[in-house]
Design a protein around this motif. Structure first.
Motif, PDB file in Angstrom:
ATOM      1  N   CYS A  72       4.755  16.477  80.065  1.00 51.03           N
ATOM      2  CA  CYS A  72       6.041  15.797  79.842  1.00 51.03           C
ATOM      3  C   CYS A  72       6.223  15.418  78.373  1.00 51.03           C
ATOM      4  O   CYS A  72       7.291  15.643  77.801  1.00 51.03           O
ATOM      5  CB  CYS A  72       6.146  14.562  80.739  1.00 51.03           C
ATOM      6  N   TYR A  73       5.201  14.846  77.763  1.00 49.55           N
ATOM      7  CA  TYR A  73       5.310  14.499  76.345  1.00 49.55           C
ATOM      8  C   TYR A  73       5.508  15.751  75.489  1.00 49.55           C
ATOM      9  O   TYR A  73       6.267  15.725  74.517  1.00 49.55           O
ATOM     10  CB  TYR A  73       4.089  13.701  75.865  1.00 49.55           C
ATOM     11  N   ASP A  74       4.849  16.853  75.850  1.00 47.80           N
ATOM     12  CA  ASP A  74       5.049  18.112  75.127  1.00 47.80           C
ATOM     13  C   ASP A  74       6.489  18.588  75.252  1.00 47.80           C
ATOM     14  O   ASP A  74       7.108  19.010  74.265  1.00 47.80           O
ATOM     15  CB  ASP A  74       4.111  19.204  75.640  1.00 47.80           C
ATOM     16  N   ALA A  75       7.049  18.518  76.464  1.00 51.94           N
ATOM     17  CA  ALA A  75       8.436  18.947  76.679  1.00 51.94           C
ATOM     18  C   ALA A  75       9.400  18.086  75.855  1.00 51.94           C
ATOM     19  O   ALA A  75      10.338  18.609  75.238  1.00 51.94           O
ATOM     20  CB  ALA A  75       8.797  18.864  78.163  1.00 51.94           C
ATOM     21  N   LEU A  76       9.154  16.790  75.821  1.00 55.32           N
ATOM     22  CA  LEU A  76      10.021  15.897  75.040  1.00 55.32           C
ATOM     23  C   LEU A  76       9.921  16.191  73.546  1.00 55.32           C
ATOM     24  O   LEU A  76      10.940  16.239  72.847  1.00 55.32           O
ATOM     25  CB  LEU A  76       9.676  14.438  75.326  1.00 55.32           C
ATOM     26  N   SER A  77       8.709  16.407  73.052  1.00 55.13           N
ATOM     27  CA  SER A  77       8.572  16.658  71.611  1.00 55.13           C
ATOM     28  C   SER A  77       9.128  18.021  71.219  1.00 55.13           C
ATOM     29  O   SER A  77       9.658  18.187  70.124  1.00 55.13           O
ATOM     30  CB  SER A  77       7.118  16.505  71.164  1.00 55.13           C
TER      31      SER A  77
ATOM     32  N   THR B 284      11.722  19.546  72.665  1.00 54.92           N
ATOM     33  CA  THR B 284      13.177  19.607  72.801  1.00 54.92           C
ATOM     34  C   THR B 284      13.910  18.478  72.098  1.00 54.92           C
ATOM     35  O   THR B 284      15.038  18.659  71.653  1.00 54.92           O
ATOM     36  CB  THR B 284      13.585  19.595  74.287  1.00 54.92           C
ATOM     37  N   HIS B 285      13.299  17.308  72.020  1.00 63.26           N
ATOM     38  CA  HIS B 285      13.967  16.131  71.460  1.00 63.26           C
ATOM     39  C   HIS B 285      12.964  15.290  70.671  1.00 63.26           C
ATOM     40  O   HIS B 285      12.722  14.122  71.008  1.00 63.26           O
ATOM     41  CB  HIS B 285      14.604  15.279  72.572  1.00 63.26           C
ATOM     42  N   GLY B 286      12.371  15.887  69.643  1.00 61.53           N
ATOM     43  CA  GLY B 286      11.419  15.148  68.828  1.00 61.53           C
ATOM     44  C   GLY B 286      12.037  13.859  68.302  1.00 61.53           C
ATOM     45  O   GLY B 286      13.166  13.854  67.840  1.00 61.53           O
ATOM     46  N   GLY B 287      11.314  12.749  68.424  1.00 62.50           N
ATOM     47  CA  GLY B 287      11.837  11.453  68.008  1.00 62.50           C
ATOM     48  C   GLY B 287      12.663  10.779  69.084  1.00 62.50           C
ATOM     49  O   GLY B 287      13.390   9.820  68.801  1.00 62.50           O
ATOM     50  N   TRP B 288      12.547  11.235  70.326  1.00 61.75           N
ATOM     51  CA  TRP B 288      13.344  10.689  71.434  1.00 61.75           C
ATOM     52  C   TRP B 288      13.165   9.189  71.611  1.00 61.75           C
ATOM     53  O   TRP B 288      14.036   8.524  72.136  1.00 61.75           O
ATOM     54  CB  TRP B 288      12.981  11.413  72.742  1.00 61.75           C
ATOM     55  N   GLU B 289      12.067   8.648  71.130  1.00 64.11           N
ATOM     56  CA  GLU B 289      11.773   7.231  71.314  1.00 64.11           C
ATOM     57  C   GLU B 289      12.281   6.364  70.162  1.00 64.11           C
ATOM     58  O   GLU B 289      12.176   5.141  70.212  1.00 64.11           O
ATOM     59  CB  GLU B 289      10.258   7.045  71.479  1.00 64.11           C
ATOM     60  N   ASN B 290      12.816   6.965  69.134  1.00 67.55           N
ATOM     61  CA  ASN B 290      13.229   6.226  67.949  1.00 67.55           C
ATOM     62  C   ASN B 290      14.623   5.629  68.088  1.00 67.55           C
ATOM     63  O   ASN B 290      15.452   6.106  68.863  1.00 67.55           O
ATOM     64  CB  ASN B 290      13.188   7.128  66.715  1.00 67.55           C
ATOM     65  N   ASN B 291      14.865   4.597  67.312  1.00 71.60           N
ATOM     66  CA  ASN B 291      16.169   3.926  67.240  1.00 71.60           C
ATOM     67  C   ASN B 291      16.646   3.513  68.632  1.00 71.60           C
ATOM     68  O   ASN B 291      15.932   2.821  69.332  1.00 71.60           O
ATOM     69  CB  ASN B 291      17.178   4.804  66.509  1.00 71.60           C
ATOM     70  N   ASP B 292      17.834   3.954  69.049  1.00 67.90           N
ATOM     71  CA  ASP B 292      18.341   3.566  70.372  1.00 67.90           C
ATOM     72  C   ASP B 292      17.623   4.297  71.495  1.00 67.90           C
ATOM     73  O   ASP B 292      17.736   3.931  72.658  1.00 67.90           O
ATOM     74  CB  ASP B 292      19.847   3.825  70.466  1.00 67.90           C
ATOM     75  N   GLY B 293      16.902   5.359  71.170  1.00 65.86           N
ATOM     76  CA  GLY B 293      16.020   6.022  72.109  1.00 65.86           C
ATOM     77  C   GLY B 293      16.693   6.871  73.160  1.00 65.86           C
ATOM     78  O   GLY B 293      17.837   7.299  73.023  1.00 65.86           O
ATOM     79  N   ALA B 294      15.950   7.104  74.226  1.00 64.38           N
ATOM     80  CA  ALA B 294      16.416   7.949  75.316  1.00 64.38           C
ATOM     81  C   ALA B 294      15.653   7.584  76.583  1.00 64.38           C
ATOM     82  O   ALA B 294      14.619   6.916  76.537  1.00 64.38           O
ATOM     83  CB  ALA B 294      16.202   9.421  74.976  1.00 64.38           C
ATOM     84  N   TYR B 295      16.179   8.063  77.697  1.00 68.96           N
ATOM     85  CA  TYR B 295      15.514   7.864  78.982  1.00 68.96           C
ATOM     86  C   TYR B 295      15.859   9.044  79.879  1.00 68.96           C
ATOM     87  O   TYR B 295      16.779   9.810  79.594  1.00 68.96           O
ATOM     88  CB  TYR B 295      15.959   6.560  79.649  1.00 68.96           C
ATOM     89  N   GLY B 296      15.128   9.180  80.951  1.00 66.95           N
ATOM     90  CA  GLY B 296      15.432  10.239  81.892  1.00 66.95           C
ATOM     91  C   GLY B 296      14.265  10.560  82.788  1.00 66.95           C
ATOM     92  O   GLY B 296      13.328   9.773  82.930  1.00 66.95           O
TER      93      GLY B 296
END
Length: 160
Positions: free
Chosen positions: A104-109, A111-123
């Motif tokens: 999961c962390y590989d998929a996030l990095s 497709t959406h590197g930095g997904w946890e930064n600023n306002d972030g993301a969820y899903g």
């Protein structure tokens, strides 16, 4: 003569490309292992929830269907790992839960590197065992602002 341990930008870029290729290969191998293990244990799907913002992100929950099969998450499997700066993969025995999180962390990095930064993301990331697919359901947060300026003179009426 002192040694120069600095690496050129081109060599660094090539090393990074080899490392990323090794990570993708390990992730693909881990998906195969995950699907085989889940299938053998009668699991039909797994839903992994993630959430992040303010420079911090994490896996929040792993739900298994059917629900009475959650013990599969503790099953020991042999998964592939990579570590920087190596491009060689290594096998390691760890719980299935760890392999799911790594994929999961590989998929996030990827497709959406930095997904946890600023306002972030969820899903959620859904593993459909019968179809052998992994689906990333991604919700990006962002703050939007719109600027308006209104000006009146002594004589002008705003029309309100």
């Amino acid at each position: 003569m002192p040694e120069n341990n600095e690496i050129s930008p081109i060599d660094y870029a090539l090393r990074w490309q080899r490392h990323e290729a090794a990570q993708r290969q390990a992730s693909a191998q881990n998906r195969r292992i995950i699907f085989k293990t889940l299938s053998l244990r009668g699991v039909t799907d797994v839903r992994v929830s993630f959430n992040g913002e303010g420079d911090s992100g994490q896996i929040e929950d792993i739900a298994v269907t059917p629900e009475d099969r959650t013990d599969v998450l503790d099953a020991e499997i042999t998964m592939m790992t990579t570590s920087w700066p190596d491009s060689e993969g290594a096998s390691e025995r760890r719980p299935l839960r760890d392999a799911l999180e790594d994929v999961c962390y590989d998929a996030l990095s990827q497709t959406h590197g930095g997904w946890e930064n600023n306002d972030g993301a969820y899903g959620d990331i859904v593993f459909d065992v019968n179809q052998r697919t992994v689906t990333l359901e991604f919700n990006e947060r962002y703050m939007s602002t719109e600027y308006y300026e209104h000006r009146w003179t002594e004589e002008a009426d705003h029309g309100a």
